[in-house]
Design a protein around this motif. Structure first.
Motif, PDB file in Angstrom:
ATOM      1  N   LYS A   1       3.644  16.488  -1.358  1.00  0.00           N
ATOM      2  CA  LYS A   1       4.975  16.773  -1.903  1.00  0.00           C
ATOM      3  C   LYS A   1       5.008  16.388  -3.374  1.00  0.00           C
ATOM      4  CE  LYS A   1       8.817  16.004   0.393  1.00  0.00           C
ATOM      5  NZ  LYS A   1       9.983  15.329   1.035  1.00  0.00           N
ATOM      6  N   VAL A   2       5.527  17.317  -4.178  1.00  0.00           N
ATOM      7  CA  VAL A   2       5.624  17.085  -5.612  1.00  0.00           C
ATOM      8  C   VAL A   2       7.090  17.193  -6.018  1.00  0.00           C
ATOM      9  CG1 VAL A   2       4.861  17.815  -7.901  1.00  0.00           C
ATOM     10  CG2 VAL A   2       3.336  18.060  -5.930  1.00  0.00           C
ATOM     11  N   LYS A   3       7.592  16.146  -6.671  1.00  0.00           N
ATOM     12  CA  LYS A   3       9.005  16.113  -7.057  1.00  0.00           C
ATOM     13  C   LYS A   3       9.144  16.000  -8.564  1.00  0.00           C
ATOM     14  CE  LYS A   3       9.465  12.536  -4.426  1.00  0.00           C
ATOM     15  NZ  LYS A   3      10.042  11.344  -3.731  1.00  0.00           N
TER      16      LYS A   3
ATOM     17  N   PHE B   1       0.822  -1.203   0.000  1.00  0.00           N
ATOM     18  CA  PHE B   1       0.000   0.000   0.000  1.00  0.00           C
ATOM     19  C   PHE B   1       0.861   1.261   0.000  1.00  0.00           C
ATOM     20  CE2 PHE B   1      -3.372  -2.802   1.892  1.00  0.00           C
ATOM     21  CZ  PHE B   1      -4.239  -2.683   0.815  1.00  0.00           C
ATOM     22  N   LEU B   2       2.072   1.144   0.544  1.00  0.00           N
ATOM     23  CA  LEU B   2       2.960   2.297   0.601  1.00  0.00           C
ATOM     24  C   LEU B   2       3.529   2.636  -0.774  1.00  0.00           C
ATOM     25  CD1 LEU B   2       4.578   4.411   2.188  1.00  0.00           C
ATOM     26  CD2 LEU B   2       6.308   2.650   2.598  1.00  0.00           C
ATOM     27  N   VAL B   3       3.957   1.615  -1.509  1.00  0.00           N
ATOM     28  CA  VAL B   3       4.636   1.877  -2.780  1.00  0.00           C
ATOM     29  C   VAL B   3       3.690   1.928  -3.970  1.00  0.00           C
ATOM     30  CG1 VAL B   3       6.725   0.781  -1.928  1.00  0.00           C
ATOM     31  CG2 VAL B   3       5.113  -0.569  -3.267  1.00  0.00           C
ATOM     32  N   ILE B   4       2.453   1.420  -3.819  1.00  0.00           N
ATOM     33  CA  ILE B   4       1.500   1.461  -4.931  1.00  0.00           C
ATOM     34  C   ILE B   4       0.573   2.647  -4.728  1.00  0.00           C
ATOM     35  CG2 ILE B   4      -0.323   0.237  -6.157  1.00  0.00           C
ATOM     36  CD1 ILE B   4       2.491  -0.951  -6.431  1.00  0.00           C
ATOM     37  N   ASP B   5       0.711   3.631  -5.582  1.00  0.00           N
ATOM     38  CA  ASP B   5      -0.094   4.847  -5.507  1.00  0.00           C
ATOM     39  C   ASP B   5      -1.318   4.686  -6.407  1.00  0.00           C
ATOM     40  OD1 ASP B   5      -1.189   7.390  -5.586  1.00  0.00           O
ATOM     41  OD2 ASP B   5       0.771   8.364  -5.386  1.00  0.00           O
ATOM     42  N   PRO B   6      -2.543   4.788  -5.855  1.00  0.00           N
ATOM     43  CA  PRO B   6      -3.740   4.620  -6.680  1.00  0.00           C
ATOM     44  C   PRO B   6      -3.865   5.656  -7.787  1.00  0.00           C
ATOM     45  CG  PRO B   6      -4.307   5.477  -4.511  1.00  0.00           C
ATOM     46  CD  PRO B   6      -2.869   5.072  -4.456  1.00  0.00           C
TER      47      PRO B   6
ATOM     48  N   LYS C   1      13.527  19.267 -11.940  1.00  0.00           N
ATOM     49  CA  LYS C   1      13.958  20.625 -11.617  1.00  0.00           C
ATOM     50  C   LYS C   1      14.023  20.895 -10.116  1.00  0.00           C
ATOM     51  CE  LYS C   1      12.285  22.892 -15.827  1.00  0.00           C
ATOM     52  NZ  LYS C   1      11.401  23.968 -16.356  1.00  0.00           N
ATOM     53  N   GLY C   2      13.203  20.200  -9.360  1.00  0.00           N
ATOM     54  CA  GLY C   2      13.174  20.470  -7.929  1.00  0.00           C
ATOM     55  C   GLY C   2      11.984  19.831  -7.247  1.00  0.00           C
ATOM     56  N   THR C   3      11.735  20.273  -6.028  1.00  0.00           N
ATOM     57  CA  THR C   3      10.662  19.723  -5.202  1.00  0.00           C
ATOM     58  C   THR C   3       9.872  20.869  -4.573  1.00  0.00           C
ATOM     59  OG1 THR C   3      11.989  17.774  -4.675  1.00  0.00           O
ATOM     60  CG2 THR C   3      10.119  18.236  -3.242  1.00  0.00           C
ATOM     61  N   THR C   4       8.572  20.694  -4.463  1.00  0.00           N
ATOM     62  CA  THR C   4       7.747  21.701  -3.814  1.00  0.00           C
ATOM     63  C   THR C   4       6.612  21.031  -3.056  1.00  0.00           C
ATOM     64  OG1 THR C   4       6.493  23.754  -4.160  1.00  0.00           O
ATOM     65  CG2 THR C   4       6.170  22.001  -5.764  1.00  0.00           C
ATOM     66  N   LEU C   5       6.087  21.719  -2.071  1.00  0.00           N
ATOM     67  CA  LEU C   5       4.916  21.251  -1.333  1.00  0.00           C
ATOM     68  C   LEU C   5       3.685  21.988  -1.850  1.00  0.00           C
ATOM     69  CD1 LEU C   5       6.219  21.080   2.360  1.00  0.00           C
ATOM     70  CD2 LEU C   5       5.712  19.164   0.844  1.00  0.00           C
TER      71      LEU C   5
ATOM     72  N   GLU D   1       8.080  15.769 -15.635  1.00  0.00           N
ATOM     73  CA  GLU D   1       7.886  14.426 -15.076  1.00  0.00           C
ATOM     74  C   GLU D   1       7.645  14.542 -13.571  1.00  0.00           C
ATOM     75  OE1 GLU D   1      11.115  11.922 -16.128  1.00  0.00           O
ATOM     76  OE2 GLU D   1      10.874  12.239 -18.295  1.00  0.00           O
ATOM     77  N   ILE D   2       6.390  14.542 -13.201  1.00  0.00           N
ATOM     78  CA  ILE D   2       5.994  14.770 -11.807  1.00  0.00           C
ATOM     79  C   ILE D   2       5.880  13.452 -11.048  1.00  0.00           C
ATOM     80  CG2 ILE D   2       4.070  15.493 -10.339  1.00  0.00           C
ATOM     81  CD1 ILE D   2       3.598  17.810 -12.198  1.00  0.00           C
ATOM     82  N   THR D   3       6.422  13.438  -9.844  1.00  0.00           N
ATOM     83  CA  THR D   3       6.271  12.302  -8.935  1.00  0.00           C
ATOM     84  C   THR D   3       5.703  12.821  -7.623  1.00  0.00           C
ATOM     85  OG1 THR D   3       8.177  11.165  -9.905  1.00  0.00           O
ATOM     86  CG2 THR D   3       7.434  10.418  -7.748  1.00  0.00           C
ATOM     87  N   LEU D   4       4.662  12.158  -7.143  1.00  0.00           N
ATOM     88  CA  LEU D   4       4.020  12.579  -5.900  1.00  0.00           C
ATOM     89  C   LEU D   4       4.638  11.871  -4.708  1.00  0.00           C
ATOM     90  CD1 LEU D   4       0.290  12.477  -7.053  1.00  0.00           C
ATOM     91  CD2 LEU D   4       1.854  14.423  -7.077  1.00  0.00           C
ATOM     92  N   GLY D   5       4.747  12.561  -3.593  1.00  0.00           N
ATOM     93  CA  GLY D   5       5.263  11.960  -2.378  1.00  0.00           C
ATOM     94  C   GLY D   5       4.333  10.889  -1.849  1.00  0.00           C
TER      95      GLY D   5
END
Length: 243
Positions: A214-216, A32-37, A219-223, A189-193
């Motif tokens: 959190k969005v990574k 459940f932690l690594v699989i993002d719905p 270019k960088g990371t932002t909340l 290329e967005i990755t969600l925390g």
């Protein structure tokens, strides 16, 4: 040297179920932690599932490497020893557990054999014995601590999954992934925390959702702080967003 008595089958089964519960719980929570719905990349999800399966093999194989005693064995006062009733090598402790995934066959092997040994024990000449320090402080402390930790983890991951599977969270993540302004900050290329924070409330058909995600990117990371609201018979709507 005083001979150790062979363990009773009921205690071995009890130890097995405790170990099985601990490992399965860890794997399920990790799943459940690594699989993002909100993630749609099947290849990425498949790789993560394969990694979890590998982790399961490693956990089952290594569960007895600390003094020949897993968590379940410590709880029931058991230990793995060789034919001389000495601590086996780490490699033997791992090899004896490689057949755990074939537990129905292992169970039959134990029940029909006179020595009541599973396949792994026969292969490396080990067996499970009762040890004197059945009620040792370390074993009791580890057992109690593990139970407390598991319940805390259940609550934490349960709340986390409620948030991540809620409609408001899915709408928020869809907005984030399609936002050109956020992409300018973190990249395309967005990755969600994995650990969103906030609260979601429902009352009489009305809903309020206050999320920080959190969005990574390259270019960088932002909340991203996003607030949504819902009225009866209507979909969630975004009230404000800050990043």
């Amino acid at each position: 040297m005083e001979q150790l008595p062979k363990s009773l089958l009921v205690r071995r089964f009890g130890a097995f179920f405790i170990d099985h519960f601990i490992i399965v719980f860890f794997i399920v929570m990790s799943f459940f932690l690594v699989i993002d719905p909100s993630e749609n990349e099947i290849s990425s999800m498949l790789i993560r599932i394969i990694l979890l399966i590998v982790c399961a093999f490693v956990l089952y194989g290594c569960k007895d490497i600390v003094n020949g005693r897993s968590m379940g064995k410590r709880f029931f006062g058991l230990a793995v020893r060789d034919n001389n009733q000495e601590l086996p090598s780490t490699s033997k402790l791992i090899i004896r557990n490689l057949f755990t995934f074939l537990w129905p066959i292992e169970l039959i092997a134990i029940l029909i054999s006179k020595q009541k040994r599973k396949i792994g024990d026969r292969l490396v000449n080990t067996d499970v014995y009762s040890v004197k320090n059945n009620k040792n402080i370390l074993g009791i402390a580890l057992s109690i601590t593990s139970i407390v930790v598991f319940f805390v983890c259940i609550m934490f991951f349960g709340i986390l999954q409620i948030i991540k599977r809620d409609e408001s969270y899915l709408i928020a993540t869809d907005f984030i992934k399609s936002s050109s302004e956020i992409k300018e900050i973190v990249g395309n290329e967005i990755t969600l925390g994995y650990f969103p924070s906030g609260a979601i409330n429902y009352e009489n058909g009305y809903g309020n959702s206050d999320l920080t995600i959190k969005v990574k990117g390259k270019k960088g990371t932002t909340l991203v702080h996003i607030i949504l609201s819902k009225e009866p018979n209507r979909d969630w709507g975004i009230e404000s967003i800050d990043y």
